[in-house]
Design a protein around this motif. Structure first.
Motif, short mmCIF file in Angstrom:
data_model
loop_
_atom_site.label_atom_id
_atom_site.label_comp_id
_atom_site.label_asym_id
_atom_site.label_seq_id
_atom_site.Cartn_x
_atom_site.Cartn_y
_atom_site.Cartn_z
N UNK A 1 1.55 2.66 10.90
CA UNK A 1 2.12 3.19 9.65
C UNK A 1 1.71 2.37 8.43
N UNK B 1 -1.62 3.64 7.41
CA UNK B 1 -1.47 4.99 6.87
C UNK B 1 -0.93 4.91 5.44
N UNK B 2 0.05 4.03 5.23
CA UNK B 2 0.62 3.84 3.89
C UNK B 2 -0.46 3.37 2.92
N UNK C 1 -2.67 6.23 1.86
CA UNK C 1 -2.17 7.10 0.78
C UNK C 1 -2.36 6.42 -0.57
#
Lengths: 487, 102
Positions: free
Chosen positions: B30, B33-34, B37
């Protein structure tokens, strides 16, 4: 001497009222003694939402023609004001519905974030350029990410929060990249200026339009941008789900309508087709997937995807009648959606576990009021008479038919027929089986009475049924509001 | 205008956006992934600034500044969530975050 823009405080007042309530509630979380923390925070935020609704009503009354504010970054008009009333009333009902929610701590923060998210939505619907659009979107989204993950003792709540953050962040990045392309193609950020710049067949403009549409489709949870919706609706605290399903959808739908109509009128042939495709996928996928669900919150999540399809049908009509139909649709939809999740919350608090269709068994007999309420909401969502859901669907269909999208009407009717399968199934589970037969007696006897939740559900029933009998006044207000968009 | 043509800036921005989008879809942690973004948001920032420079007005630059603030807030929330998950010893792998499905 620097030129300062004149600030129209009345137009900003709904947002300011909610921000003020949010600030006070946040302070209350720190300085008010523990035993009265929740009541102070909830009371202040309830007053904030009611005040915002009243102020938005005043703005609606005093704004016959749209006015551009703050150097073209915001607009004061009736469509924004009407949506703000819907949002603020929804917020007030959610405050009542969440009063008795079991939560270890974080009461002050919960209500403060709810008011801040409401303020962001109220700001978002009056955005008039791409920057205020993005900032408004992020304002309420950031609050919602935290609200979804607020019950940190539940792993599912955290998981839902992370999923929402990642997918939501992805969606806003796509929207922002699209905004940058539109800015590059036209050199303007304001919606009306983008329409006036009118570069024909510019590839950047079309790419930007597509990305803005996709970014907003994530927020309204239209298929195929819906994959976060069931997981997040299921994992979030039920009152937050109620707020998201009604308010986020209403705000994002109205903004999508405004952007497409005011900024991209010359590209309408392209975006009406794109929106119509979203309608078909949302109606098909939302309804078929809902048939297979056992968890009631997931079922309602798929039902909200299919409702997004109906609302987009009104946008695809690209006409004043379509805008009226959308605004009318939002009134009963918000009430039914908040109400249905509130009934789920009743059962959840009683059983202390996720609500599946099996655990609804006997609810209708044990708690007649909540049973009848849920029955009203389910039939209303399916579009039965005596609820606003009927007129909502009829107005949307007639707007679509008027614009020549008769094939969308056929798909809509078919989708409605399919949706009866799961809406009536909920009613069947509530009434057709006694709780004892399935050995699902409520844990620990009868639950504590919860008058606030009863009031919230009562209000939702009142709006759902009332919007059937008072359809004409609501439609008149919607027509006034729709007149402020340039069709 | 001195310096490279605007096309080059747009190519870099598109590459960054693509890298970010691929990262969101393919990486499992995660945290990454963060980060991806954020890369996507910065690609949009670069586009905004490049266009603002080309057109010689400031709107895009101010927009980019506002976006930076928003991006920082988003990261703060994301990291908070990840820390809360790590404290509860939830496996930090988006492929295994599947308690919610149906």
């Amino acid at each position: 001497m620097i030129d300062t823009p004149t600030v129209d405080w009345l137009a900003l007042s709904p947002s300011v009222a909610l921000l003020g309530a949010s600030g006070v509630a946040l302070l209350a979380a720190v300085i008010v003694p523990d035993w009265m923390r929740k009541s102070v925070a909830a009371g202040v935020v309830l007053i904030g939402f009611v005040l915002a609704a009243v102020l938005a009503g005043v703005v609606f009354d005093e704004t016959p023609t749209p006015e551009v504010l703050l150097d073209g970054s915001m607009v004061r008009d009736r469509i924004a004001a009407l949506t703000q009333v819907i949002l603020a009333v929804t917020g007030a009902v959610v405050v009542l519905a969440s009063w008795a929610e079991r939560r270890r701590d974080n009461h002050g923060e919960y209500y403060a974030l709810l008011a801040a998210a409401g303020a962001g939505m109220v700001f978002f619907v009056s955005a008039d350029n791409l920057m205020t659009l993005f900032l408004g979107l992020e304002w309420f989204s950031l609050c919602l990410y935290i609200l979804v993950a607020l019950d940190t003792e539940r792993a599912t709540s955290l998981e839902a929060g992370l999923k929402y953050l990642i997918v939501g962040g992805f969606g806003s990045a796509v929207l922002l990249f699209g905004s940058a392309f539109v800015y590059g193609a036209t050199g303007e950020l304001g919606f009306a200026e983008i329409a006036a710049a009118n570069p024909t067949d510019d590839v950047f403009l079309l790419a930007g339009l597509a990305m803005i549409l996709a970014g907003l489709a994530f927020k309204v949870s239209a298929a195929p941008f819906h994959m976060w919706t069931p997981d997040v609706y299921q994992g979030a605290p039920t009152s937050v789900t109620a707020f998201m399903s009604a308010a986020t959808k209403a705000a994002a739908m109205v903004v999508m309508l405004r952007v497409l109509v005011t900024a991209f009128p010359d590209q309408s042939e392209i975006w009406t087709i794109a929106v119509a495709v979203l309608v078909c996928i949302s109606l098909a996928w939302g309804n078929l997937a809902a048939l297979a669900q056992r968890d009631v919150k997931r079922l309602l999540a798929y039902s909200s995807i299919s409702h997004a399809g109906f609302m987009l049908m009104a946008i695809a009509a690209d006409s004043e009648r379509g805008a009226e139909a959308l605004l009318y649709y939002l009134v009963p939809y918000s009430a039914m959606s908040v109400g249905a999740f509130a009934v789920v919350a009743v059962r959840e608090r009683e059983l202390q576990r996720p609500v599946t269709l099996e655990s609804l068994a006997g609810l209708g007999w044990e708690r007649p009021f909540y049973g009848i309420a849920m029955w009203t909401f389910m039939l209303g969502m399916a579009g039965f008479p005596l609820t606003g859901g009927l007129f909502g669907k009829l107005f949307v269909f007639s707007a679509a038919y008027d614009s020549g999208d008769w094939w969308l009407v056929l798909i809509g009717v078919a989708a409605t027929a399919v949706s009866l399968g799961y809406y009536l199934n909920v009613v069947r589970w509530m009434y057709m089986r006694a709780g004892g037969e399935l050995r699902l007696a409520p844990a620990g006897g009868s639950p504590p009475t919860d008058p606030a939740l009863g009031v919230a559900i009562g209000a939702a029933v009142l709006v759902t049924v009332g919007s059937f009998f008072a359809a004409q006044p609501i439609l008149d207000a919607a027509a006034d509001a729709a007149a402020s968009l340039p069709f | 205008m001195d310096g490279p043509d605007i096309g080059w800036y747009l190519i870099v921005a598109a590459l960054l956006f693509g890298i970010g989008a691929l990262g969101v879809m393919m990486r499992r942690s995660p945290l990454i992934v963060l980060l991806s973004t954020e890369i996507m948001l910065n690609a949009a920032n670069l586009t905004l600034i490049a266009f603002a420079r080309q057109q010689g007005d400031l709107d895009g630059q101010i927009f980019a500044l506002a976006v930076m603030a928003v991006a920082a807030a988003e990261v703060a929330i994301g990291l908070g969530l990840i820390v809360a998950m790590a404290r509860r010893r939830i496996v930090l792998d988006v492929d295994q975050a599947s308690a919610l499905r149906g």
